[in-house]
Design a protein around this motif. Sequence first.
Motif, mmCIF file in Angstrom:
data_model
loop_
_atom_site.group_PDB
_atom_site.id
_atom_site.type_symbol
_atom_site.label_atom_id
_atom_site.label_comp_id
_atom_site.label_asym_id
_atom_site.label_seq_id
_atom_site.Cartn_x
_atom_site.Cartn_y
_atom_site.Cartn_z
ATOM 1 N N GLY A 1 30.452 37.461 -46.328
ATOM 2 C CA GLY A 1 30.913 38.617 -45.549
ATOM 3 C C GLY A 1 29.868 39.108 -44.562
ATOM 4 O O GLY A 1 30.171 39.434 -43.416
ATOM 5 N N ALA A 2 28.622 39.164 -45.036
ATOM 6 C CA ALA A 2 27.545 39.606 -44.131
ATOM 7 C C ALA A 2 27.378 38.648 -42.968
ATOM 8 O O ALA A 2 27.188 39.057 -41.809
ATOM 9 C CB ALA A 2 26.233 39.744 -44.925
ATOM 10 N N MET A 3 27.448 37.336 -43.238
ATOM 11 C CA MET A 3 27.327 36.360 -42.160
ATOM 12 C C MET A 3 28.467 36.494 -41.149
ATOM 13 O O MET A 3 28.278 36.382 -39.941
ATOM 14 C CB MET A 3 27.314 34.951 -42.746
ATOM 15 N N SER A 4 29.708 36.762 -41.654
ATOM 16 C CA SER A 4 30.856 36.933 -40.753
ATOM 17 C C SER A 4 30.660 38.138 -39.855
ATOM 18 O O SER A 4 30.951 38.112 -38.647
ATOM 19 C CB SER A 4 32.136 37.078 -41.579
ATOM 20 N N ILE A 5 30.162 39.237 -40.435
ATOM 21 C CA ILE A 5 29.926 40.449 -39.633
ATOM 22 C C ILE A 5 28.877 40.176 -38.535
ATOM 23 O O ILE A 5 29.013 40.575 -37.374
ATOM 24 C CB ILE A 5 29.495 41.613 -40.526
ATOM 25 N N VAL A 6 27.811 39.442 -38.889
ATOM 26 C CA VAL A 6 26.751 39.129 -37.913
ATOM 27 C C VAL A 6 27.312 38.265 -36.783
ATOM 28 O O VAL A 6 27.030 38.471 -35.599
ATOM 29 C CB VAL A 6 25.574 38.429 -38.611
ATOM 30 N N LEU A 7 28.152 37.282 -37.136
ATOM 31 C CA LEU A 7 28.730 36.416 -36.108
ATOM 32 C C LEU A 7 29.642 37.185 -35.176
ATOM 33 O O LEU A 7 29.672 36.965 -33.961
ATOM 34 C CB LEU A 7 29.492 35.259 -36.772
ATOM 35 N N VAL A 8 30.464 38.112 -35.737
ATOM 36 C CA VAL A 8 31.349 38.921 -34.897
ATOM 37 C C VAL A 8 30.538 39.780 -33.931
ATOM 38 O O VAL A 8 30.831 39.885 -32.735
ATOM 39 C CB VAL A 8 32.285 39.775 -35.767
ATOM 40 N N VAL A 9 29.480 40.434 -34.465
ATOM 41 C CA VAL A 9 28.639 41.292 -33.609
ATOM 42 C C VAL A 9 27.953 40.450 -32.525
ATOM 43 O O VAL A 9 27.888 40.830 -31.351
ATOM 44 C CB VAL A 9 27.612 42.056 -34.457
ATOM 45 N N ALA A 10 27.451 39.256 -32.883
ATOM 46 C CA ALA A 10 26.781 38.397 -31.901
ATOM 47 C C ALA A 10 27.757 37.901 -30.842
ATOM 48 O O ALA A 10 27.446 37.855 -29.654
ATOM 49 C CB ALA A 10 26.114 37.208 -32.608
ATOM 50 N N GLY B 1 28.458 40.752 -28.478
ATOM 51 C CA GLY B 1 27.322 40.962 -27.573
ATOM 52 C C GLY B 1 27.226 39.875 -26.521
ATOM 53 O O GLY B 1 26.933 40.138 -25.353
ATOM 54 N N LEU B 2 27.479 38.589 -26.921
ATOM 55 C CA LEU B 2 27.462 37.509 -25.943
ATOM 56 C C LEU B 2 28.552 37.696 -24.906
ATOM 57 O O LEU B 2 28.355 37.453 -23.709
ATOM 58 C CB LEU B 2 27.634 36.168 -26.657
ATOM 59 N N TYR B 3 29.747 38.145 -25.326
ATOM 60 C CA TYR B 3 30.838 38.392 -24.379
ATOM 61 C C TYR B 3 30.454 39.483 -23.385
ATOM 62 O O TYR B 3 30.696 39.374 -22.187
ATOM 63 C CB TYR B 3 32.101 38.766 -25.147
#
Length: 497
Positions: A11-20, A23-25
Motif C-alpha cells: 500500500g505504501a509503495m502504491s501511494i508513493v507511485l501515485v504521488v510520483a 508530480g511527473l504529470y
Amino acid sequence: MAEISKAAKVGAMSIVLVVAGYGLYQFISRDTGTSGGYKVYAYMPDMTGVAPRSRVTVSGIQVGVVDKIWLDHGKARVDIKMNPDVPLYEDAAVAKRQTSLIGESVITLIPGIPVPTAEDPDNQLDDGDQITHVIVEPSIQSLTEQLGPILADIKKVTESLAKTVGSDTGQEQIAKILQNLADVTEQLNATVKENREGIRETINNINVITGQSRPEIQAILQNVRQTTEDVRRMTAAADAPGQQGKQGEIRSAVERINRASASLESTLQHADNIAAHIDKGEGTVGRLIKDETLINEVETVVEDVGEFVGGVSRLQTHVGLRTDYNFLHNTVKSYVELRLQPAEDKYYLIEVVNDPRGRTAIEQITVDTTNPKDPPHYSETRTTVSNDFRFSFQFAKRMGPFTGRFGIKESTGGLGLDVHLLDDRFELQQDLFGFGEELSPRWRVAFAYEFIRKLWLLGGVDDILNPDRRDYFVGLQLRFNDKDLKSILPFAPSGAL
C-alpha cells in the motif's frame, strides 16, 4: 503479522507511485504555470499546424497554452490561457510561427507597451479580452506558391528542348551533323592514302640529293667553320685589356638591329593597310573622315556626354545617419537618409526608417450576420501592425529660408516644410503624413541645431494630433557630403534606388 507487514508495504509503495506520477504529470504538463491565469482570444487568418494544448511563447519562452481552437462566425478563433504573472497590454500582437519543416507551428505574442490613460490606468488586457493586432509571417506554403511559377518556367524550357531535340526534325539535323563528320574523316583518310607515294618519292629524292651533294656540303661546312673562327677572333678581342664588355655590346647591337628592322617592316605594312582602308572610307577612322552624317552624330554624342558629366560633377550627395529616442514609448528610432542635390535650391530625399511602431495597415470590413445578438449589417475595422521598414522619397524645393517637400513620407503620402536660420545651422522641421493610419494624420515638429560641424542635435514632438500616440523625442544626426558615393551613382543599377 508478516502478511500485514507485506500488505502495508504494498500500500505504501502504491501511494508513493501515485504521488510520483502526479508530480511527473505536473512537471511535463503544458498547463503548468497557468493555474490562476486569465484567458484572451484572437481571430487568426489561418491556424494550420497549431494543435490544442500547444505552447504559447514570448521571445521563445512559454507563457501560456492554446486552450481552444474553433470556428467563430466563419473565422478561426484561438483561445489562449495565460500565466498569471505575464501581463498583456492593449497594443499586444499575436502571430503564428512555423517551428519545423513538417508544418508544426506555435502561437507567439508581443506583450505590447504599457501606456496608462485616464480611462484605463493599467492598460492591461483582462480575462476574456481580445487581441486585435495580428502579424502575418511568411510560411513554407507561401514559399511553395512562389516556387510554382519558377517550376512552370522550367517546364516550358524542357518542353522547348523536347520539341527541338526530341522531335523528328531535331533528330534528322543531329543525324546530318554526324554524317558530315563521318564524310570529313573519310576524305582526310583518302587524301593521306593518295599522297603517300608522293611523300615517299620526295624523301627518296632528298636522300639522292644529299648523297650527290656531299662534297659541296662539306665545302659549305668548311666555309661556315672558317666564318665562325673569324667571328670568334673578332669577339675574342673583348678579353683584351680595356676591351671588357664590348662582346656583349656587339651581340646586343645586332639583336636590336634585327628586332628594329622586323618591327619597322611590320609597322610600314600596317601603315599601308590602314591608309588604304582610310582612303576607301572603311573602318571607324575612314567613316569619321568620309561620312558627314556619322561626324554629326559623334558631335551630338560628345555634347550629350559633356552635359551628363557636367551634371554628375555638379551633383551633391549628402548622407544622414540619425537616431531618436522616444521618451513615452521608451523606444529608439533610426534613419538612413540620402539627399541627391543637383542644384543649390532643390534636392531629392531618399530615406529608410526603422520605426519601432512598425507599419500599420487599416482594413474596413462589412459583415452580414444572422446572429440575433449582433446587428444584421455592421462594419469592422482591422488594424494590422507589421515589423517592416518605412521608406521615404520626396522632392524638395528651397525658396529663401523656406524649403518645401512633397512625396512619400515613411511609406505614406506626405508633405513637409523646413525653415533655415542662423546661416543654415538651425532648422525648424515640420512633416504631415500618415493619412489613413489614424483618424488624424501624423504631424511631427522638430528643432535641429548643428552644435558641432556635421553633427546635429534634434528634439521635438511626434504625432501631435493623436493624444494616445503622441510622444516626445530627442536625437543626434551625422550629416556629411560623400563625394565617393557621387562617383558610384552613374554605374549603379536603375533598380537600386
